[in-house]
Design a protein around this motif. Structure first.
Motif, PDB file in Angstrom:
ATOM      1  N   HIS A 179      16.525  14.014   6.831  1.00  0.00           N
ATOM      2  CA  HIS A 179      16.469  13.909   5.373  1.00  0.00           C
ATOM      3  C   HIS A 179      17.016  12.582   4.851  1.00  0.00           C
ATOM      4  O   HIS A 179      17.007  12.355   3.641  1.00  0.00           O
ATOM      5  CB  HIS A 179      17.270  15.058   4.747  1.00  0.00           C
ATOM      6  CG  HIS A 179      16.884  16.399   5.269  1.00  0.00           C
ATOM      7  ND1 HIS A 179      15.654  16.975   5.028  1.00  0.00           N
ATOM      8  CD2 HIS A 179      17.560  17.289   6.055  1.00  0.00           C
ATOM      9  CE1 HIS A 179      15.589  18.147   5.620  1.00  0.00           C
ATOM     10  NE2 HIS A 179      16.728  18.368   6.253  1.00  0.00           N
ATOM     11  N   THR A 236      21.932  22.234   4.963  1.00  0.00           N
ATOM     12  CA  THR A 236      21.251  22.925   3.868  1.00  0.00           C
ATOM     13  C   THR A 236      21.179  22.067   2.612  1.00  0.00           C
ATOM     14  O   THR A 236      20.171  22.069   1.890  1.00  0.00           O
ATOM     15  CB  THR A 236      21.981  24.250   3.549  1.00  0.00           C
ATOM     16  OG1 THR A 236      22.034  25.061   4.724  1.00  0.00           O
ATOM     17  CG2 THR A 236      21.268  25.008   2.443  1.00  0.00           C
ATOM     18  N   LEU A 237      22.226  21.318   2.343  1.00  0.00           N
ATOM     19  CA  LEU A 237      22.296  20.520   1.122  1.00  0.00           C
ATOM     20  C   LEU A 237      21.714  19.122   1.268  1.00  0.00           C
ATOM     21  O   LEU A 237      21.421  18.463   0.269  1.00  0.00           O
ATOM     22  CB  LEU A 237      23.755  20.419   0.669  1.00  0.00           C
ATOM     23  CG  LEU A 237      24.441  21.746   0.317  1.00  0.00           C
ATOM     24  CD1 LEU A 237      25.937  21.538   0.114  1.00  0.00           C
ATOM     25  CD2 LEU A 237      23.816  22.354  -0.931  1.00  0.00           C
ATOM     26  N   PRO A 292      18.735  17.866   2.054  1.00  0.00           N
ATOM     27  CA  PRO A 292      17.446  17.511   1.439  1.00  0.00           C
ATOM     28  C   PRO A 292      17.543  17.156  -0.041  1.00  0.00           C
ATOM     29  O   PRO A 292      16.728  16.384  -0.555  1.00  0.00           O
ATOM     30  CB  PRO A 292      16.593  18.775   1.643  1.00  0.00           C
ATOM     31  CG  PRO A 292      17.205  19.469   2.810  1.00  0.00           C
ATOM     32  CD  PRO A 292      18.676  19.187   2.698  1.00  0.00           C
ATOM     33  N   HIS A 293      18.524  17.715  -0.750  1.00  0.00           N
ATOM     34  CA  HIS A 293      18.648  17.468  -2.188  1.00  0.00           C
ATOM     35  C   HIS A 293      18.990  16.011  -2.486  1.00  0.00           C
ATOM     36  O   HIS A 293      18.636  15.495  -3.550  1.00  0.00           O
ATOM     37  CB  HIS A 293      19.724  18.369  -2.793  1.00  0.00           C
ATOM     38  CG  HIS A 293      19.380  19.822  -2.770  1.00  0.00           C
ATOM     39  ND1 HIS A 293      18.592  20.424  -3.726  1.00  0.00           N
ATOM     40  CD2 HIS A 293      19.704  20.799  -1.895  1.00  0.00           C
ATOM     41  CE1 HIS A 293      18.446  21.712  -3.445  1.00  0.00           C
ATOM     42  NE2 HIS A 293      19.119  21.975  -2.341  1.00  0.00           N
ATOM     43  N   TRP A 294      19.689  15.362  -1.552  1.00  0.00           N
ATOM     44  CA  TRP A 294      20.164  14.010  -1.821  1.00  0.00           C
ATOM     45  C   TRP A 294      19.776  12.995  -0.743  1.00  0.00           C
ATOM     46  O   TRP A 294      20.285  11.877  -0.751  1.00  0.00           O
ATOM     47  CB  TRP A 294      21.689  14.018  -1.972  1.00  0.00           C
ATOM     48  CG  TRP A 294      22.112  14.672  -3.239  1.00  0.00           C
ATOM     49  CD1 TRP A 294      22.101  14.135  -4.496  1.00  0.00           C
ATOM     50  CD2 TRP A 294      22.597  16.010  -3.388  1.00  0.00           C
ATOM     51  NE1 TRP A 294      22.554  15.048  -5.411  1.00  0.00           N
ATOM     52  CE2 TRP A 294      22.862  16.216  -4.764  1.00  0.00           C
ATOM     53  CE3 TRP A 294      22.833  17.052  -2.509  1.00  0.00           C
ATOM     54  CZ2 TRP A 294      23.350  17.402  -5.275  1.00  0.00           C
ATOM     55  CZ3 TRP A 294      23.317  18.241  -3.016  1.00  0.00           C
ATOM     56  CH2 TRP A 294      23.570  18.423  -4.373  1.00  0.00           C
ATOM     57  N   GLN A 344      25.281  28.093  -4.844  1.00  0.00           N
ATOM     58  CA  GLN A 344      24.804  27.294  -5.960  1.00  0.00           C
ATOM     59  C   GLN A 344      25.945  26.499  -6.591  1.00  0.00           C
ATOM     60  O   GLN A 344      25.771  25.340  -6.996  1.00  0.00           O
ATOM     61  CB  GLN A 344      24.153  28.198  -7.012  1.00  0.00           C
ATOM     62  CG  GLN A 344      22.790  28.731  -6.612  1.00  0.00           C
ATOM     63  CD  GLN A 344      21.779  27.614  -6.389  1.00  0.00           C
ATOM     64  OE1 GLN A 344      21.649  26.696  -7.200  1.00  0.00           O
ATOM     65  NE2 GLN A 344      21.075  27.686  -5.265  1.00  0.00           N
ATOM     66  N   LEU A 367      26.641  23.521  -4.513  1.00  0.00           N
ATOM     67  CA  LEU A 367      25.620  22.505  -4.787  1.00  0.00           C
ATOM     68  C   LEU A 367      25.927  21.779  -6.099  1.00  0.00           C
ATOM     69  O   LEU A 367      25.819  20.542  -6.182  1.00  0.00           O
ATOM     70  CB  LEU A 367      24.245  23.166  -4.839  1.00  0.00           C
ATOM     71  CG  LEU A 367      23.020  22.243  -4.946  1.00  0.00           C
ATOM     72  CD1 LEU A 367      21.826  22.874  -4.231  1.00  0.00           C
ATOM     73  CD2 LEU A 367      22.649  21.978  -6.400  1.00  0.00           C
ATOM     74  N   GLN A 368      26.311  22.534  -7.124  1.00  0.00           N
ATOM     75  CA  GLN A 368      26.628  21.925  -8.411  1.00  0.00           C
ATOM     76  C   GLN A 368      27.840  21.003  -8.309  1.00  0.00           C
ATOM     77  O   GLN A 368      27.875  19.925  -8.912  1.00  0.00           O
ATOM     78  CB  GLN A 368      26.870  23.019  -9.452  1.00  0.00           C
ATOM     79  CG  GLN A 368      25.625  23.824  -9.801  1.00  0.00           C
ATOM     80  CD  GLN A 368      25.948  25.081 -10.592  1.00  0.00           C
ATOM     81  OE1 GLN A 368      27.114  25.310 -10.988  1.00  0.00           O
ATOM     82  NE2 GLN A 368      24.955  25.912 -10.827  1.00  0.00           N
ATOM     83  N   LYS A 414      26.822  17.839  -6.709  1.00  0.00           N
ATOM     84  CA  LYS A 414      26.079  17.006  -7.662  1.00  0.00           C
ATOM     85  C   LYS A 414      27.030  16.194  -8.527  1.00  0.00           C
ATOM     86  O   LYS A 414      26.824  14.995  -8.758  1.00  0.00           O
ATOM     87  CB  LYS A 414      25.183  17.888  -8.540  1.00  0.00           C
ATOM     88  CG  LYS A 414      24.347  17.118  -9.551  1.00  0.00           C
ATOM     89  CD  LYS A 414      23.470  18.064 -10.355  1.00  0.00           C
ATOM     90  CE  LYS A 414      22.630  17.297 -11.369  1.00  0.00           C
ATOM     91  NZ  LYS A 414      21.769  18.220 -12.175  1.00  0.00           N
TER      92      LYS A 414
END
Length: 540
Positions: free
Chosen positions: A81, A111-112, A114-116, A511, A514-515, A518
């Protein structure tokens, strides 16, 4: 007249981090089993990915520049990723066991990522797995094993991996870890804030503690908690069962031989130390049901254990216990329950490296020289055998490593002074712990009156079904040092592969992580922008 074993066990018995008082306890073996099952699940779900194994030369003594000895430390990298050298790096810190490629394929980092567009890296702890320095595990070598040495390795790895993979100096490193490794993640941020931008610490026992009686207090609450399948009758049965077992083991050879057969002990139960070993294994069976409650790979959880033991009461309590023991032995592929204290002691004294699983000798050394964590059963609220005293467990530190009680106690105090215990004072750390709920009961059932009179708060306040939460950070200490409790979840459950059966609190908790991530990464972007802004000249 000697009563039968069925009578002895009464209306009956209920079936890390690790249990630390013996090698290869059922608690630690069942923990290994949970991780192995979850690893196989990840392997089935994952497609072939660019995962690479690598090795770093690390100084054996990073605190002595004149010592030129080095060892090879293993790491894993997942670049699937990673989109830019300026992107974040998610660092999975290893703990008291070996790390494989799944360490960069599961859990929060993978798991996290791919978001970043993050690079995922894992670092195996020195003296565990394949990262054991030359010379093995003798006492002269083990003096280079500690959390402080491990944190120095983390700092060194950040610098060297940045060079190897051309990672930008502005890339934020986020540390992740669970249990002891969760403590390391928090401490890495505390001690190296210029290298580690933030940390997620799951089920992290940051408070070192010599007498960890709180572990069994949480187990007791959980066994009585209807929310996870427990009941007051279940807890009462456990207390009665261990009391009756103690009595039966103190009787003559005939009763001891009968007990050996019925609970499938590997050896005779005539010697007091072997009786203690068997009781410890049975306590580990119960503790594992709570510690890994409802996790994928758990052989038994609280609900299933209570069912086995209570449904068979009419046939005698031992029948339910036998069913529970049989399930555990089958899952672990064991012929019988270990019951030899001499064998356990010999394993702790074995200096040969073990490349897979938990490093028993190494981790016991760390408990003797840094953390304590000795699970005891000396207070009246504990449902297990009163034989499990602090002094009995500390004798092992002397037998295996020649360490006195005073030295172990000083080591625990020194650890809390160095890291801050439950108030580490690190910014950008998110402490995550499992949480259960014990319903209010101002008028407890009559059969529990003796337990409530001893521990009146046992049934009145929220309880956590992860026994290790007692030593973690449960409330936000500062705006940037936050904490979260996940209702109905157990030890490190937030790090396990997500499942459709996960409770809503676990989905919500992930979640929130994840927040939080972020927010941290947005702060990193702002910091990068400010760092790159030209300074105003004097005439402006």
């Amino acid at each position: 007249m000697v009563p039968t074993t069925a009578f002895l066990l009464g209306p009956l018995l209920l079936a890390s981090l690790w249990g630390v008082s013996t090698a290869r306890s059922l608690l630690s073996l069942l923990g290994d089993h949970v991780r192995e099952v979850q690893a196989r699940l990840v392997q089935k779900l994952e497609e072939p990915s660019p995962v690479k194994e690598g090795w770093l030369w690390q100084p054996l003594d990073p605190f002595n520049s004149s010592d030129q000895r080095f060892f090879l430390q293993r790491y894993w990298v997942n670049t699937r990723h990673w989109t830019s050298p300026d992107g974040p790096v998610f660092l999975h810190i290893g703990g008291e066991g070996s790390l494989g490629q799944n360490s960069v394929l599961k859990g929060h980092p993978a798991t996290l990522a791919p978001h970043w567009g993050a690079l995922v890296v894992s670092l195996e702890h020195r003296f565990y797995g394949h990262s054991i320095p030359p010379g093995g595990l003798d006492i002269a070598q083990l003096r280079f094993l500690s959390s402080r040495h491990a944190l120095a390795d983390v700092a060194s790895a950040c610098v060297h991996l940045s060079a190897i993979y051309n990672i930008s100096a502005s890339s934020p490193w986020i540390a992740f870890g669970g249990s002891y490794a969760g403590s390391l993640a928090a401490w890495a941020r505390l001690k190296f804030p210029h290298l580690i931008w933030a940390a997620v610490a799951s089920s992290a026992p940051v408070q070192a503690q010599l007498d960890f009686s709180g572990y069994n207090q949480v187990v007791s609450r959980s066994l009585a908690d209807p929310a996870v399948g427990g009941s007051p009758k279940c807890l009462m049965a456990v207390a009665q069962a261990f009391s009756d077992l103690d009595f039966g083991l103190s009787e003559g050879k005939e009763t001891q031989a009968l007990l050996q057969s019925e609970v499938r002990a590997c050896g005779p139960l005539e010697a007091p130390e072997d009786q203690d070993e068997l009781l410890e294994q049975l306590e580990g069976l119960v503790g594992a049901a709570v510690q890994y409650d409802q996790q994928v790979g758990a052989v038994l959880d609280v609900r299933s254990l209570c069912h086995l033991l209570l449904v068979n009461q009419s046939r005698g309590p031992l029948s339910g216990l036998q069913d529970a023991i049989q399930l555990v032995l089958k899952a672990l592929d064991l012929p019988c329950l270990p019951s030899s204290k001499a064998a356990a002691l010999a394993e702790l004294k074995d200096t040969r490296p073990q490349a897979v699983g938990l490093g028993y000798r190494q981790w016991f050394y760390q408990t003797c020289t840094e953390f304590g964590y000795y699970i005891t059963c000396e207070d009246l609220s504990c449902p297990f055998s009163r034989r499990k005293t602090l002094s009995a467990q500390l004798q092992l530190c002397a037998q295996v490593f020649g360490l006195s009680l005073a030295s172990v106690a000083k080591a625990v105090t020194r650890t809390n002074t160095y890291y801050g215990g439950r108030s580490p004072g690190a910014t950008r750390v998110f402490f995550v712990n499992g949480k259960g709920w014990i319903g209010e009961s101002r008028d407890p059932p009559s059969q529990l009156s003796f337990l409530v009179s001893v521990s009146p708060f046992l049934f009145l306040f929220p309880g956590d079904i992860d026994p290790w939460h007692v030593l973690s950070v449960l409330q936000a200490l500062e705006p940037s040092e936050s904490a979260m409790l996940l209702r109905g979840t157990s030890h490190c459950s937030d790090m396990a592969p997500p499942q459709p059966s996960d409770p809503p609190s676990l989905h919500l908790g992930r979640q929130k992580i994840l927040q939080q991530l972020k927010i941290w990464l947005q702060e990193a972007e702002v910091a990068q922008a400010l760092a790159g802004r030209p300074k105003p000249s004097d005439d402006q």
